[in-house]
Design a protein around this motif. Structure first.
Motif, PDB file in Angstrom:
ATOM      1  N   GLY A   1       0.833  -1.189   0.000  1.00  0.00           N
ATOM      2  CA  GLY A   1       0.000   0.000   0.000  1.00  0.00           C
ATOM      3  C   GLY A   1       0.868   1.239   0.000  1.00  0.00           C
ATOM      4  N   TYR A   2       0.243   2.377  -0.217  1.00  0.00           N
ATOM      5  CA  TYR A   2       0.957   3.650  -0.215  1.00  0.00           C
ATOM      6  C   TYR A   2       0.926   4.243   1.194  1.00  0.00           C
ATOM      7  CZ  TYR A   2       2.196   4.576  -5.052  1.00  0.00           C
ATOM      8  OH  TYR A   2       2.807   4.556  -6.275  1.00  0.00           O
ATOM      9  N   ILE A   3       2.107   4.587   1.703  1.00  0.00           N
ATOM     10  CA  ILE A   3       2.193   5.141   3.055  1.00  0.00           C
ATOM     11  C   ILE A   3       1.567   6.530   3.128  1.00  0.00           C
ATOM     12  CG2 ILE A   3       4.424   6.315   2.868  1.00  0.00           C
ATOM     13  CD1 ILE A   3       5.090   5.056   5.627  1.00  0.00           C
ATOM     14  N   THR A   4       1.366   7.148   1.956  1.00  0.00           N
ATOM     15  CA  THR A   4       0.779   8.493   1.941  1.00  0.00           C
ATOM     16  C   THR A   4      -0.706   8.492   2.276  1.00  0.00           C
ATOM     17  OG1 THR A   4       0.545   8.192  -0.440  1.00  0.00           O
ATOM     18  CG2 THR A   4       2.423   9.494   0.336  1.00  0.00           C
ATOM     19  N   ASP A   5      -1.410   7.375   1.995  1.00  0.00           N
ATOM     20  CA  ASP A   5      -2.857   7.406   2.238  1.00  0.00           C
ATOM     21  C   ASP A   5      -3.430   6.141   2.869  1.00  0.00           C
ATOM     22  OD1 ASP A   5      -2.550   5.859  -0.156  1.00  0.00           O
ATOM     23  OD2 ASP A   5      -4.664   6.215  -0.592  1.00  0.00           O
ATOM     24  N   GLN A   6      -2.797   4.963   2.663  1.00  0.00           N
ATOM     25  CA  GLN A   6      -3.364   3.702   3.138  1.00  0.00           C
ATOM     26  C   GLN A   6      -3.556   3.650   4.660  1.00  0.00           C
ATOM     27  OE1 GLN A   6      -3.751   2.075   0.317  1.00  0.00           O
ATOM     28  NE2 GLN A   6      -4.793   0.203   0.950  1.00  0.00           N
ATOM     29  N   PRO A   7      -2.594   4.124   5.467  1.00  0.00           N
ATOM     30  CA  PRO A   7      -2.766   4.032   6.922  1.00  0.00           C
ATOM     31  C   PRO A   7      -4.016   4.737   7.438  1.00  0.00           C
ATOM     32  CG  PRO A   7      -0.483   4.486   6.399  1.00  0.00           C
ATOM     33  CD  PRO A   7      -1.253   4.617   5.121  1.00  0.00           C
ATOM     34  N   TYR A   8      -4.507   5.744   6.706  1.00  0.00           N
ATOM     35  CA  TYR A   8      -5.689   6.481   7.167  1.00  0.00           C
ATOM     36  C   TYR A   8      -6.893   5.558   7.361  1.00  0.00           C
ATOM     37  CZ  TYR A   8      -9.422   9.962   7.313  1.00  0.00           C
ATOM     38  OH  TYR A   8     -10.492  10.714   7.686  1.00  0.00           O
ATOM     39  N   LEU A   9      -7.015   4.551   6.492  1.00  0.00           N
ATOM     40  CA  LEU A   9      -8.150   3.632   6.566  1.00  0.00           C
ATOM     41  C   LEU A   9      -8.145   2.851   7.870  1.00  0.00           C
ATOM     42  CD1 LEU A   9      -7.842   2.339   2.904  1.00  0.00           C
ATOM     43  CD2 LEU A   9      -9.468   4.022   3.758  1.00  0.00           C
ATOM     44  N   TYR A  10      -6.941   2.522   8.360  1.00  0.00           N
ATOM     45  CA  TYR A  10      -6.839   1.760   9.605  1.00  0.00           C
ATOM     46  C   TYR A  10      -6.960   2.677  10.825  1.00  0.00           C
ATOM     47  CZ  TYR A  10      -5.260  -1.641   6.221  1.00  0.00           C
ATOM     48  OH  TYR A  10      -5.194  -2.465   5.130  1.00  0.00           O
ATOM     49  N   ILE A  11      -6.521   3.928  10.651  1.00  0.00           N
ATOM     50  CA  ILE A  11      -6.720   4.903  11.738  1.00  0.00           C
ATOM     51  C   ILE A  11      -8.211   5.079  11.995  1.00  0.00           C
ATOM     52  CG2 ILE A  11      -6.464   7.341  12.357  1.00  0.00           C
ATOM     53  CD1 ILE A  11      -3.842   7.359  10.817  1.00  0.00           C
ATOM     54  N   GLU A  12      -8.982   5.188  10.900  1.00  0.00           N
ATOM     55  CA  GLU A  12     -10.432   5.344  11.040  1.00  0.00           C
ATOM     56  C   GLU A  12     -11.064   4.179  11.795  1.00  0.00           C
ATOM     57  OE1 GLU A  12     -12.753   7.962   7.828  1.00  0.00           O
ATOM     58  OE2 GLU A  12     -12.107   6.001   7.102  1.00  0.00           O
ATOM     59  N   LYS A  13     -10.548   2.969  11.567  1.00  0.00           N
ATOM     60  CA  LYS A  13     -11.113   1.780  12.213  1.00  0.00           C
ATOM     61  C   LYS A  13     -10.456   1.478  13.549  1.00  0.00           C
ATOM     62  CE  LYS A  13     -11.968  -0.313   7.660  1.00  0.00           C
ATOM     63  NZ  LYS A  13     -13.431  -0.273   7.669  1.00  0.00           N
ATOM     64  N   ASN A  14      -9.487   2.342  13.951  1.00  0.00           N
ATOM     65  CA  ASN A  14      -8.772   2.153  15.220  1.00  0.00           C
ATOM     66  C   ASN A  14      -8.072   0.794  15.276  1.00  0.00           C
ATOM     67  OD1 ASN A  14      -7.885   3.142  17.680  1.00  0.00           O
ATOM     68  ND2 ASN A  14      -9.544   2.152  18.814  1.00  0.00           N
ATOM     69  N   ILE A  15      -7.426   0.429  14.168  1.00  0.00           N
ATOM     70  CA  ILE A  15      -6.712  -0.851  14.066  1.00  0.00           C
ATOM     71  C   ILE A  15      -5.213  -0.554  13.967  1.00  0.00           C
ATOM     72  CG2 ILE A  15      -6.335  -2.903  12.653  1.00  0.00           C
ATOM     73  CD1 ILE A  15      -9.259  -2.645  11.765  1.00  0.00           C
ATOM     74  N   ALA A  16      -4.433  -1.110  14.900  1.00  0.00           N
ATOM     75  CA  ALA A  16      -2.979  -0.891  14.903  1.00  0.00           C
ATOM     76  C   ALA A  16      -2.319  -1.753  13.835  1.00  0.00           C
ATOM     77  CB  ALA A  16      -2.408  -1.218  16.276  1.00  0.00           C
ATOM     78  N   ILE A  17      -1.377  -1.167  13.106  1.00  0.00           N
ATOM     79  CA  ILE A  17      -0.698  -1.889  12.028  1.00  0.00           C
ATOM     80  C   ILE A  17       0.812  -1.723  12.145  1.00  0.00           C
ATOM     81  CG2 ILE A  17      -2.616  -1.712  10.401  1.00  0.00           C
ATOM     82  CD1 ILE A  17      -1.140   0.669   9.119  1.00  0.00           C
ATOM     83  N   ASN A  18       1.529  -2.598  11.440  1.00  0.00           N
ATOM     84  CA  ASN A  18       2.978  -2.502  11.297  1.00  0.00           C
ATOM     85  C   ASN A  18       3.300  -2.055   9.872  1.00  0.00           C
ATOM     86  OD1 ASN A  18       3.200  -3.620  13.881  1.00  0.00           O
ATOM     87  ND2 ASN A  18       3.306  -5.693  13.079  1.00  0.00           N
ATOM     88  N   ILE A  19       4.298  -1.224   9.737  1.00  0.00           N
ATOM     89  CA  ILE A  19       4.755  -0.762   8.425  1.00  0.00           C
ATOM     90  C   ILE A  19       6.146  -1.326   8.162  1.00  0.00           C
ATOM     91  CG2 ILE A  19       5.396   1.241   7.020  1.00  0.00           C
ATOM     92  CD1 ILE A  19       2.446   1.136   7.507  1.00  0.00           C
ATOM     93  N   ILE A  20       6.314  -2.037   7.044  1.00  0.00           N
ATOM     94  CA  ILE A  20       7.643  -2.489   6.606  1.00  0.00           C
ATOM     95  C   ILE A  20       8.025  -1.615   5.414  1.00  0.00           C
ATOM     96  CG2 ILE A  20       9.026  -4.423   5.775  1.00  0.00           C
ATOM     97  CD1 ILE A  20       7.015  -6.307   7.048  1.00  0.00           C
ATOM     98  N   SER A  21       8.890  -0.645   5.664  1.00  0.00           N
ATOM     99  CA  SER A  21       9.252   0.333   4.635  1.00  0.00           C
ATOM    100  C   SER A  21      10.618   0.002   4.037  1.00  0.00           C
ATOM    101  CB  SER A  21       9.294   1.740   5.246  1.00  0.00           C
ATOM    102  OG  SER A  21       9.799   2.665   4.303  1.00  0.00           O
ATOM    103  N   PRO A  22      10.727  -0.174   2.723  1.00  0.00           N
ATOM    104  CA  PRO A  22      12.036  -0.428   2.100  1.00  0.00           C
ATOM    105  C   PRO A  22      13.068   0.650   2.441  1.00  0.00           C
ATOM    106  CG  PRO A  22      10.272  -0.876   0.543  1.00  0.00           C
ATOM    107  CD  PRO A  22       9.637  -0.242   1.749  1.00  0.00           C
ATOM    108  N   ALA A  23      12.621   1.900   2.643  1.00  0.00           N
ATOM    109  CA  ALA A  23      13.562   2.981   2.957  1.00  0.00           C
ATOM    110  C   ALA A  23      14.301   2.723   4.267  1.00  0.00           C
ATOM    111  CB  ALA A  23      12.812   4.314   3.029  1.00  0.00           C
TER     112      ALA A  23
END
Length: 663
Positions: A187-209
């Motif tokens: 997913g895109y880090i610029t917008d995808q996390p917002y969907l989980y913030i709305e649902k109050n669901i904690a996620i992990n991000i694996i960023s190549p950077a």
């Protein structure tokens, strides 16, 4: 005689005027009629493409002569396939365009909008999937060979083969992760996390950077035949697009509201505003010129695709840079200017000759003095050209003149350098410093001095001690840049010899100290993370006692080789002393350094030594804080090393609880 002289001078002046009138520089542009063109996006309408919408909204495309139709994602064909088929003239895609070029598809990149790829992997926090090492045996959903360049590079970096995880084609359904259809999804880090913030669901991000994989994101491109047949149109479209992005970056809220009201977008206004904030962060407009891209990065992407067998090793990416198609035009312009200069020179010489012929008795001595002065000036100019490393650049930082000494120092000919940006020569480690220098000279119109590491054409690298300053014209307006440098490569080699451990060819303590000071200075200046790893070989004394010191040296050399093969190019490895090693990790937080330590630990423990049992190492990891000194940071990492030994060795300590960034 005087009348004849005047007549000839007038005739020569007419030739000059004729040349000027035929020059492409002096030709006025004809009035542009609006032309219908299509721009194929890689996804649906959202802030990710705000700059292109702004170019329509503000009339930049219309001013450039275009009526632009912006097409949302085509799920049957990628953006590059649409453009190559002729169904669109321009498109937006990521660094997988490099693979297309390697496979013989004539795509040409015009500009990089995102300086860093926004593509990441997302997992639920409860899954405990925190790094690429933990993808083994998992179901991973992403688009393979379509905008996946940065993910492919990360998998390659960690030695993750296709058969070690289950690839799932992307369904583009956000609930696929939530309902357990997949373990990880892209997913895109610029917008995808917002969907989980709305649902109050904690996620992990694996960023190549986080692991040093830093590719470009969205890039504007076209196809080769269209560019060749429409060179000026392509330049106008590129300029209007970047102008649109400048406006979108300066007015993110306005553009988010415009997208929400005028386009068929699936996002709420709050979601678009969240995306706008994170998009500007990835474009880096304050640090990097909009549209800039480096062929060195494309070369690294090309190598990865070849290693994966997706492209033939004999293929190259020649022609992927739009500037390659304008060299002939530039040379033609220079030829006309050269002819113009020649005509002017001939006219002046003729007038001087005629005047001298009429008054030769009065000016004979003066003429002789001029000849001598010219010869003397020519001699000194030749000396400067041969022995002084010097170049002149325009206001964009592109070479307009280079001395013979500069060419000899860099290994390039003048023809290869003229028109290239100074970035073309910069080693990756010098990019930030070089842009800082250009900012001082161009923006502040001042002078800058410092040491720069540059890339030689065929012989690795070379060092220059450079003085760079702005050049202004008679009216005080910025006209360009000029630099005068001294080649200090030999000095740097001598310094390196005193900083290198002879057994491993890694930095010794002195070299590590210098590297630390340099890394910390950059971390402070640009507010970056910085971490270190310190480790030693478990029970090393037993090796020396049981097998002898020569075998002990073999172990030390093997560990050093494993370090070099495992760490990133930006990391700094060193031998602290004896069997103890250190790795400096610039732009890396504690978690990233911890995972690198684990990667090293596993590789070393699995390594088979000749005539020796397998060895293991214990690791301590620490992250730099602003109140840390060199000694305090080393001491903290060393304390964690001893904690690892106390736990039984062959483990890493320093990450107090293994959690990922929670969005």
């Amino acid at each position: 005689m005087l009348n004849v002289t005047r007549w000839l001078a007038s005739a020569l002046l007419a030739v000059v005027i004729l040349l000027l009138s035929n020059s492409t520089v002096a030709q006025p542009e004809p009035e542009l009629a609006l032309e219908k063109v299509r721009l194929q996006l890689k996804w649906k309408h959202q802030f990710q493409f705000a700059g292109f919408y702004a170019a329509i909204k503000q009339g930049y495309y219309a001013d450039a002569g275009f009526d632009v139709d912006i097409l949302p994602v085509n799920f049957q064909r990628s953006a590059s396939e649409v453009v190559l088929s002729g169904a669109a003239e321009f498109g937006v895609a990521d660094s997988s365009l490099v693979l297309s070029r390697l496979q013989g598809k004539p795509v040409v990149i015009l500009a990089a909008v995102f300086q860093h790829s926004p593509l990441v992997l997302i997992s639920k926090q409860s899954s405990n999937i925190l790094s690429p090492l933990e993808l083994v045996g998992k179901r991973v959903m992403f688009q393979r060979n379509v905008d996946d360049a940065v993910l492919t590079a990360m998998f390659t970096e960690f030695g993750l083969d296709d058969d070690q995880y289950s690839h799932m084609p992307h369904s583009f359904k956000d609930d696929a992760l939530l309902n357990g259809e997949v373990d990880v999804m892209s997913g895109y880090i610029t917008d995808q996390p917002y969907l989980y913030i709305e649902k109050n669901i904690a996620i992990n991000i694996i960023s190549p950077a986080s692991y040093g994989i830093d590719f470009y994101g969205d890039m504007l491109f076209t196809r080769e035949d269209y560019l060749k047949n429409n060179k000026q149109k392509v330049l106008r479209f590129r300029e209007a697009s970047l102008k649109g992005w400048e406006y979108a970056i300066a007015h993110p809220k306005e553009m988010a509201e415009w997208i929400f009201k005028n386009l068929e977008t699936e996002k709420t206004l709050a979601h678009l505003l969240y995306e706008a904030e994170n998009t500007v962060r990835l474009i880096k407009p304050q640090l990097v010129e909009l549209g800039y891209f480096s062929l060195n990065r494309f070369g690294r992407i090309s190598d990865i695709y070849k290693q994966l067998g997706l492209a033939d090793t004999t293929q190259d990416i020649e022609g992927i840079n739009y500037l390659d198609y304008y060299q002939e035009q530039a040379q033609h312009g220079w030829l006309k200017l050269l002819l113009l200069a020649l005509a002017l020179t001939l006219s002046v010489a003729f007038i001087l000759w005629a005047y001298n012929h009429r008054l030769k008795k009065q000016v004979a001595l003066r003429s002789q003095a001029l000849v001598e002065a010219r010869d003397e000036l020519g001699y000194y100019l030749d000396v400067v050209d041969r022995y002084v490393i010097n170049s002149v650049m325009n206001t964009k930082g592109e070479f307009t003149r280079v001395s013979q000494a500069f060419c000899e120092a860099s290994g390039y000919t003048a023809a290869e350098l003229l028109g290239k940006h100074f970035d073309y020569l910069a080693h990756e480690s010098s990019i930030v410093m070089l842009r800082d220098a250009f900012n001082v000279a161009l923006v502040k119109q001042g002078a800058w001095s410092g040491e720069l590491l540059l890339q030689h054409k065929t012989e690795g690298v070379f060092w220059l001690m450079m003085d760079l300053e702005s050049v202004v014209d008679a009216k005080g307006r910025l006209a360009g840049l000029m630099e005068i440098s001294v080649n200090i490569s030999d000095k740097k080699r001598i310094e390196a010899l005193s900083s290198i451990d002879p057994l491993t060819s890694l930095y010794n303590r002195r070299g590590l100290g210098d590297a630390f000071n340099h890394s910390i200075a950059l971390a402070k200046r640009y507010n970056k993370k910085f971490s270190i790893i310190i480790f030693d070989v478990d029970y090393f004394k037993r090796i020396n006692d049981s097998y002898g010191h020569s075998q002990g040296d073999e172990v030390i050399r093997a560990v050093a080789d494993i370090m070099r093969d495992t760490i990133r190019e930006a990391d700094v490895p060193g031998r602290w002393g004896g069997e103890e090693f250190v790795v400096f990790c610039p732009e890396t937080d504690l978690q990233g350094a911890y995972f690198l330590a684990e990667k090293l630990r596993i590789k070393i423990s699995n390594y088979s030594f000749t005539d020796l049992p397998k060895q293991s190492c214990s690791f301590g990891v620490a992250e730099w804080s602003t109140d840390d000194s060199y000694e305090s940071l080393i001491t903290r990492a060393d304390n964690y090393l001893y904690k690892a030994k106390a736990k039984g060795r062959n483990c890493s300590e320093g990450l107090t609880h293994r959690t990922a960034e929670i969005i």
